[in-house]
Each structure stands twice: as C-alpha cells, then as structure tokens.
Design a protein around this motif. Sequence first.
Motif: not given
Length: 624
Positions: A463, A466-467, A469, A487-488, A490-493, A512
Amino acid sequence: MLKLLLLFVFIVFSTAPQLSYTLKAPYSLRISCGAHSDVHTPPTNTRWSKDFAYTGGMSANATRPSFLTPPLNTLRYFPLSEGPENCYIIDKVPSGHYSVRIFFGLVAEPSFDNEPLFDVSVEGTLIYSLPSGWSNHDDERAFVEALVYTNGTATLCFHSTGHGDPAILSIEIGQVDDSAYKLGLHSGQGTILRTSKRLSCGAKNPKFDADYSGDLWGGDRFWNSISTFGRHSDRVISTEHGIKQASQAPNFYPEPLYQTALISTDDQPDLAFTLDVDPTRNYSIWFHFAEIEPSVSQAGQRIFDIVINGDKAFTDVDIVNMTGDIYSALVLNTTVAVNGRSLAITFHPKRGSHAIVSAIEIFEVIIAESKTNNDEVRALQALKTALGLPLRFGWNGDPCVPPQHPWSGADCRFDKNSSKWVIDGLGLDNQGLRGFLPNDMSRLRNLQSINFSGNSIHGTIPSSLGTVANLEKLDLSYNFFNGSIPETLGQLTSLQTLNLNSNSLSGRVPSALGGRLLHRASFNFTDNSGLCGIPGLPTCGPHLSTGAIVGIGLGAFAALLLLSTVLTCWWKRRQNILRAQRIATRAAPYAKARTHFSGDVQLGRHHPHENTRTAVENGPSLLS
C-alpha cells in the motif's frame, strides 16, 4: 631567565605543526587480495592484511604483471557471471584525505582475447579505464593511484566491460595531510587527483617513498625514474648535500628527490618533456627544483620560464631567489586544461645557459561525483534482499555512480535541488525474479516508472506505493500477486499506465482507479478471477461499509449459535424418545400376560359357576 622562557615558547610554537604529525601516526591499510591470512613481504617485512570487505569474486593464485607489483601470491578476480559491479567497501576509515593505490593482477598469461580490461571507481567516481596492452608493459600501468577524500567508508569498485575478468592483487590506503596537494585556493574537497605520471629526474631506479625513508604523512608515493627527456637535450647531475625545506607539511616530499636533476645542455638549452594524455581534461602539474649545480651559487645566475602547451605557466623562475638559498627545495604548481592528446612542458632558459628540474608530478583533476540519495540506496538494498536478486545483477556499490555503470535495471537522474542522484525508473521485467515487494519501496519517492512484469513475485501489492506521487507507470502483470488492490493507488494522480493483469488479485477495484479509466489512462486488470467492479470485470455485490460487514458477521455468528443450540436440544429429545421406545419394546410380553390374568380374575368374580365348570372340564390339575 625571561629570555630562556621566551626562547622555549618560541621553539614550542614554531615546531608545533611538525610535532602534530610526529605524535600521530596516519591511518594505513594494505590488503593482500585473495589471501586467507595476513602476509608479510620482504625486504621491509611489510604487513598485508588478509582479504576482507569485498562483494563477490573468487580468490586465485596470482601472476604478477610488473616488477613494481608487490611480491604477493594471491588475487581476487570477478567473473562476469557474478555481476558487472564488484566492490571493496572498507568501513571505519577515519574521515580525511587518502592516497589510494590498487595493483592489478593476472589469473593467467593474458592474450588479446582474455586481457582484463575494466574500469575502476573510488568513492563512486570513475578514475581509470585499463588500456589495451597494459599487461605487456612492465611499468606503472600495473596500478592506479589517486588522492581522494573519504567520509568514514572507503568504497573501491571494479566494473566489467566484458573483456576479461577484473583481477585485483592488492589495495593500499594511506592517510595524508588534509591540505596535501591543495589546488590554489581550493581545499581539494570535491576533487580527486589521479596520478598520471610521477617522475624523479636523474634517478637511476624507480622508488617508493618507503625506499626514500619518506615521512609517513606523505603517503607511499611511487616515483618513476627518468634519466633523459630524449634527443640528447639533457644530462644528469646529483649531489649528496642535504636539501633544506624538503620534507615539510603538508606534502612531505622526500629529501633524496631533490638530490638528482636533469639539466639542459649547451646544444639544446631548452629542456622539453611531452606526455600523452586524455583530451578535454584538466591536469594539475607540480614542479620540483633545487639548485644543486656547484656553478650556481647566488640569485640571478639561473632564470628560466616554464611553458606548457605553448602558454607560459611561470616566468622568471629563479630557484635561489625564490627559496633564499642553494640546496633548498622549491615546489611550483599549476592547473591547465588540455584540448589535444599531449601535454608538452618546456623549461626555457632566460639567464644562464641551462634549465634544471628535479621532479615532475602530473595529476588528472577529476570532479568527484555526487552520490545517490541515502534513503533511496537503502530502499534498493531492501528490494535486492526481498527479491533475492541473483549475483549477475551486480547491485554493489552506489546505484547511480559512476554514471557510466549504474545498477542493472535502475534508471537514474541528477536532482539539482538536493545535488544528489535519485532513482526515477526500475525495469526488472522478465528476469525470473521471486520474493516479494517490500514496503521500503515508498522511499523511492522519485520513481516515475516501475516494470516488474513477467516474473514470479508473490505477496500483496504494498500500500506504501501510493505515496510515490510521481509514479506514471506501474506494470506488475504476469506475476503471483494476491490480495486486493490497495486503495492508496487511487492517490497516484500522475498514474497513466497500470497493468495488474494475470495475477491472483481479488476484491473490488478502487473507485478512484476505475474513474481514471475515463481520462485516457491505460489500465489492465484482466485474468484476475477475484476482481470486480469495473467494465470488463464481474459485477460486485452491494457495497457494504466496514460496520455493516462486522454487523452481518456478528449476526451470522449468533444465528449459527442459535441453530446449534436448537439442533442440540432436538437431538437430545429425540434420543430420549428413542430410549423410551426401546424400554417399552423389551417389557411388552410381560405386560400382556398380566393383562390376560387380570381379565380372568374379573370374569371369575362375575360368573363363579361358569368358572368352576370350566375348571372341571379342563381337568383335575386346575383344581388342585
């Protein structure tokens, strides 16, 4: 009395710098590569430590390529099958300035096809590439020597170029003064000086500082002898007279270095020397002089210019005037940029008929490479362990430097903000890798691309990814990943490509990520039998919150407990009924007989005569 006290104070303070060197011995380490125990070599009984601090490689008997090579019988060589990068990483080296010398060896007599040609780096900076034919020259090409700064650890690496196996006979590390070979106003930190040539002019034999009984703080430098610059342009002169100002801090040049010299002749007043060098490099040149010719006794009798590649580097050099006396050492230094492939040095007389020189040192000035971000190095080391990377990957030393030899599968870029190298890509696809991905991968904060497809990696997807970036591409397809998609992710924009197909993933695809499909992102989740929730995958059941899932679980448990209780009661009741029926069945004949007898008694009471008659008819036995 006061005069004596002042004299004592003056002597103490004037000799304090010298005392600081004599009271403290410099750090020194010599390693006999491939040796299983310490070795002592003649004639000085020099101690060589047994082999340690290496990564990979194999020990073997050594063939020494040069008369300069220490008399050691073993070496360590590095087959390409064990990786292209191999290092000696020596800890607990006091931070400071060091002279490092590495002698090369031979496993067997070399040929054109198997002569070891490889690169050498120190502290992550490439300092030398062995030239073809080096093993056929019985000179200083048998080793490389450099002056470097270290910070607690000395790292010396050997990088295979695919031509022969690198073979190392010995390593020497000797501490020198922190200000040794200072370049002008520059402290020297951030630069490496690789020895190109060190000449003792007029000497009969090559010597090390140890042979000269030099100060240990000067390092054990090697001085090659040269008896002429050629073309009958010079002659040798020497003296046994002592030389003043020779072995002084910070360089501590040995006094015998100045007791011989080359001097030009009447026929060729210019004293000229030419050295082949690598083009487009900077070279630091150190000139050594002492006025030892008896015919020169005062200032003004010998004046000359020093010209380097046609440009005047020093004008009006007057040794006696600049040192204040004859038989006194003079050292001059300059740094020049060389565009061509030769370094031409000319000593041109201006007054007096001859030029003179005692020794010349020529160093290639190399800018020390910045190293890779420490957090990212630790992350790659954790990844190496978690995946059990084979030796052939050669993940040793620094991942990004020297830039000519980055770790296999690692893409690097230089970050100007931190002045460090960082990892921006990992490509380890189709390498037969096993193991798992560690959470430490989150330390690789500059990653833009990860491709681990086509391996046998198992476990869950961390997980922590996900950090990261800046991640734009993540390909983990054709592995054995299980569990759900974090779920993390989904933070990878910035994520544009996500391939998780052909794994054993399950659960709902994070919403996401599913929503990103509408924004031209390329995602592949196929061939994961347990995934659901986006077009092309099975439909998931109603989405329940965690609390609802817990409630349903508790309700199901209570219902199961109630059902178990009911079944237990029913089973016990049924057993009781069956037991009663078995008892009734065993007692049935006795109960029937008693019933008939009771009936006869009742009939007898109501019809006594009939009973008596019946008894008489039935026989006497019934009456008796």
